[in-house]
Design a protein around this motif. Structure first.
Motif, PDB file in Angstrom:
ATOM      1  N   LEU A   8     -24.103 -33.991  32.229  1.00  8.50           N
ATOM      2  CA  LEU A   8     -23.833 -33.656  30.836  1.00  8.50           C
ATOM      3  C   LEU A   8     -24.221 -34.787  29.899  1.00  8.50           C
ATOM      4  CD1 LEU A   8     -20.344 -31.886  30.908  1.00  8.50           C
ATOM      5  CD2 LEU A   8     -22.439 -30.936  29.959  1.00  8.50           C
ATOM      6  N   ALA A  26     -30.175 -31.642  27.490  1.00  6.22           N
ATOM      7  CA  ALA A  26     -30.441 -30.726  26.366  1.00  6.22           C
ATOM      8  C   ALA A  26     -31.810 -30.075  26.453  1.00  6.22           C
ATOM      9  CB  ALA A  26     -30.291 -31.470  25.049  1.00  6.22           C
ATOM     10  N   SER A  85     -30.969 -22.351  33.272  1.00  7.95           N
ATOM     11  CA  SER A  85     -30.538 -20.952  33.219  1.00  7.95           C
ATOM     12  C   SER A  85     -30.409 -20.321  34.599  1.00  7.95           C
ATOM     13  CB  SER A  85     -31.509 -20.132  32.369  1.00  7.95           C
ATOM     14  OG  SER A  85     -32.823 -20.178  32.919  1.00  7.95           O
ATOM     15  N   ARG A 143     -14.754 -31.033  29.606  1.00  5.26           N
ATOM     16  CA  ARG A 143     -16.121 -31.243  30.093  1.00  5.26           C
ATOM     17  C   ARG A 143     -16.570 -30.079  30.969  1.00  5.26           C
ATOM     18  NH1 ARG A 143     -18.343 -36.081  29.031  1.00  5.26           N
ATOM     19  NH2 ARG A 143     -20.084 -34.689  28.542  1.00  5.26           N
ATOM     20  N   GLU A 191     -17.442 -27.343  28.651  1.00  7.75           N
ATOM     21  CA  GLU A 191     -18.735 -27.638  28.036  1.00  7.75           C
ATOM     22  C   GLU A 191     -19.876 -27.318  28.994  1.00  7.75           C
ATOM     23  OE1 GLU A 191     -21.265 -31.449  26.239  1.00  7.75           O
ATOM     24  OE2 GLU A 191     -19.192 -31.720  26.902  1.00  7.75           O
ATOM     25  N   GLU A 234     -20.362 -23.573  29.110  1.00 12.69           N
ATOM     26  CA  GLU A 234     -20.925 -23.016  27.887  1.00 12.69           C
ATOM     27  C   GLU A 234     -22.387 -23.379  27.699  1.00 12.69           C
ATOM     28  OE1 GLU A 234     -18.205 -24.456  24.965  1.00 12.69           O
ATOM     29  OE2 GLU A 234     -16.715 -22.865  25.350  1.00 12.69           O
ATOM     30  N   ARG A 235     -22.770 -24.561  28.170  1.00 10.70           N
ATOM     31  CA  ARG A 235     -24.155 -24.997  27.978  1.00 10.70           C
ATOM     32  C   ARG A 235     -25.098 -24.510  29.070  1.00 10.70           C
ATOM     33  NH1 ARG A 235     -24.208 -31.285  26.366  1.00 10.70           N
ATOM     34  NH2 ARG A 235     -26.437 -30.771  26.098  1.00 10.70           N
ATOM     35  N   THR A 236     -24.559 -24.092  30.205  1.00  9.46           N
ATOM     36  CA  THR A 236     -25.421 -23.607  31.294  1.00  9.46           C
ATOM     37  C   THR A 236     -25.252 -22.125  31.581  1.00  9.46           C
ATOM     38  OG1 THR A 236     -23.798 -24.077  33.029  1.00  9.46           O
ATOM     39  CG2 THR A 236     -25.310 -25.873  32.421  1.00  9.46           C
TER      40      THR A 236
END
Length: 513
Positions: A266, A272, A277, A293, A296, A299-301
């Motif tokens: 992260l 970023a 995906s 964390r 996070e 949500e980001r992956t």
């Protein structure tokens, strides 16, 4: 069978344990499908099977006999698993040594296990393997080189699924690491549980970035992929940017990493800009999973963050799944695994029905047969009725979810590795300038905890000077303190012992924002 807990027969009768070995699982996989994508190259299941048989023959040619214990010191990669499987085929017990182990730890493990040799690459982390073997008193050095194997492979039959096949080390409270006995059935137990928790399909791609000899690394790279024929991406040693690149390049669907590693992912600038995906599931743990964390990361992956709660000794005791609500998945250790027969004990009484709090105890298919040649440690690990004590304190809520609320043992969990405070205290206390020392944890946003040594000194001592001493003494770097605080005296509690609670609070004030 007499070495195992009394319900072993029931494990076989229920089908939880089977006679299938890891070698048999490898052999039944499609020989043309990929097994490993590793620093040494890409290997199919057929190549893995043949290479391990040829290496097994080289062990036999070298004079090793069934039942011998062979210590293996390697960084990550395909060779690690070829070496482990070759030992199983030759009837040898692997003594797994962590790649960053210091000489003092290697000496201890060789002596404790009675290993007949130390197997390494020609060079291990910049040092000649033969030099490490000589300095650590190994009976012989076994250089591992896939380019110089016998043409014919060893026919077996090798070790059985209930035989001792692996010895790995765990941090202890009495000094040097204890040696945990493992059978293939102990480690195979993770397979169906992980499959159900992650709802695996037929085409998963694993990536395991953990040190292979420890429990998490062993099941996630050596056992479960072989059980289901999944290709597995391996790294020599963990690097966040490289791991992200490999996930994107090979479309990894299941990532296995301790908490500190996924936090490093992260924190990497490459996170970023990397296409993650493909990830569906990440198994993590080894320490407290920080909720924000983990949220996070999800949500980001778009992947689900899952964890097994358990230990090297106890195996898996509870698990979170893709079907759990996010709050339960990220704030608890999941629901207890029925077969693990988990109980909560307080002052000798069973408080499971009341939800605890109590010490977690277990007696199930994942439990180790015990420590190797260590009656005192086994007496502390197992109750007279055969139940294994974890040292963790937990509660169970109305929804059946387990939460770990504390630890009985004095450990610092740094990056998923249990660092014994006593081991560090003994190492630091060996410096001639140190008159008294106490070691505590400092909260850390990436590694979970770091190691802080409080000392009363006879003369001035710097952290750099202390590290030079520890290096010369062969102390593993994982047992080096990262902070050093000199005090005129250590605070004492009401019982006359050092007040570690006061030191922890002081360390948190000094070193955390």
């Amino acid at each position: 069978m007499s070495e195992y807990p009394p319900d072993v027969v029931a494990h076989h009768a229920s089908g939880t344990w089977t006679a299938e070995t890891i070698a048999a699982m490898v052999a039944r996989n499609d020989p043309d499908r990929v097994a490993f994508i590793a620093p040494e190259g890409t290997f199919t299941w057929g190549e893995y099977d043949v290479l391990s048989s040829r290496l097994a023959q080289s062990y036999v040619d070298a004079g090793f006999a069934p039942g011998d214990r062979l210590a293996v010191l390697l960084t990550g990669g395909a060779l690690t698993h070829v070496a482990y499987l070759a030992a199983q085929k030759a009837g040898l017990v692997t003594v797994g040594i962590g790649p960053r182990a210091g000489d003092a730890e290697i000496v201890h493990l060789l002596a404790k296990t009675g290993a007949v040799g130390l197997a390494t690459r020609w060079s291990h982390r910049g040092r000649p393997g033969a030099e490490i073997a000589a300095r650590c008193g190994a009976p012989r050095h076994v250089p591992l080189d896939l380019a110089s194997l016998p043409a014919a492979g060893h026919p077996g039959p090798g070790l059985g699924a209930d035989d001792l096949f692996f010895v790995n080390s765990t941090s202890g409270t009495t000094g040097l690491p204890k040696c945990v006995r493992q059978t293939m059935n102990n480690r195979k137990y993770f397979g169906p549980l992980a499959h159900a928790a992650g709802r695996f399909g037929p085409d998963e791609v694993f990536a395991s970035v953990l040190p292979a000899p420890y429990g998490f690394g062993l099941w996630s790279a050596h056992v479960v992929p072989a059980m289901y024929g999944y290709p597995t991406v391996l790294t020599a040693e963990f690097d966040a940017a490289e791991t992200l690149r490999l996930i994107e390049e090979h479309r990894v669907t299941v990532l296995c990493a301790v908490t500190a590693q996924f936090i490093m992912l992260l924190n990497s600038p490459a996170f970023a800009t990397t296409d993650l995906s493909s990830l569906r599931v990440m198994f993590t743990g080894g320490e407290r999973v920080p909720v924000e964390r983990a949220r996070e990361f999800e949500e980001r992956t778009g992947c689900a963050v899952l964890q097994f709660y358990g230990s090297n000794e106890a195996g898996p005791l509870s698990v979170t799944t893709v079907d759990d609500p996010r709050t339960a998945r990220l704030t608890t250790a999941g629901r207890p695994i029925p077969g693990a027969r988990l109980r909560l004990l307080a002052d000798g009484a069973d408080v499971t029905a009341a939800g605890g709090p109590g010490q977690v105890a277990a007696s199930g298919p994942g439990c180790t047969p015990g420590y190797l040649d260590d009656d005192a440690a086994n007496a502390a690990l197992f109750r007279p009725d055969g139940w294994l004590l974890t040292g963790d304190v937990a509660t169970i809520d109305g929804g059946g979810y387990l939460s770990i609320t504390g630890r009985i043992a004095d450990f610092i969990i740094r990056g998923g590795h249990n660092v014994s405070a006593l081991v560090v205290e003994e190492a630091v206390g060996g410096h001639p300038s140190v008159a008294q020392t106490a070691v505590v944890a400092v909260p850390d946003p990436v590694l979970g905890e770091r190691v802080c040594a409080y000392v009363v000194t006879r003369d001035e001592l710097t952290l750099d000077a202390l590290r030079v001493h520890l290096d010369a003494a062969g102390v593993s770097k994982q047992n080096w303190p990262e902070y050093l605080v000199a005090l005129p005296s250590l605070p004492l509690g009401t019982g006359g012992k050092v007040d570690k609670a006061a030191l922890r609070a002081d360390a948190a004030r000094r070193f955390t924002a």
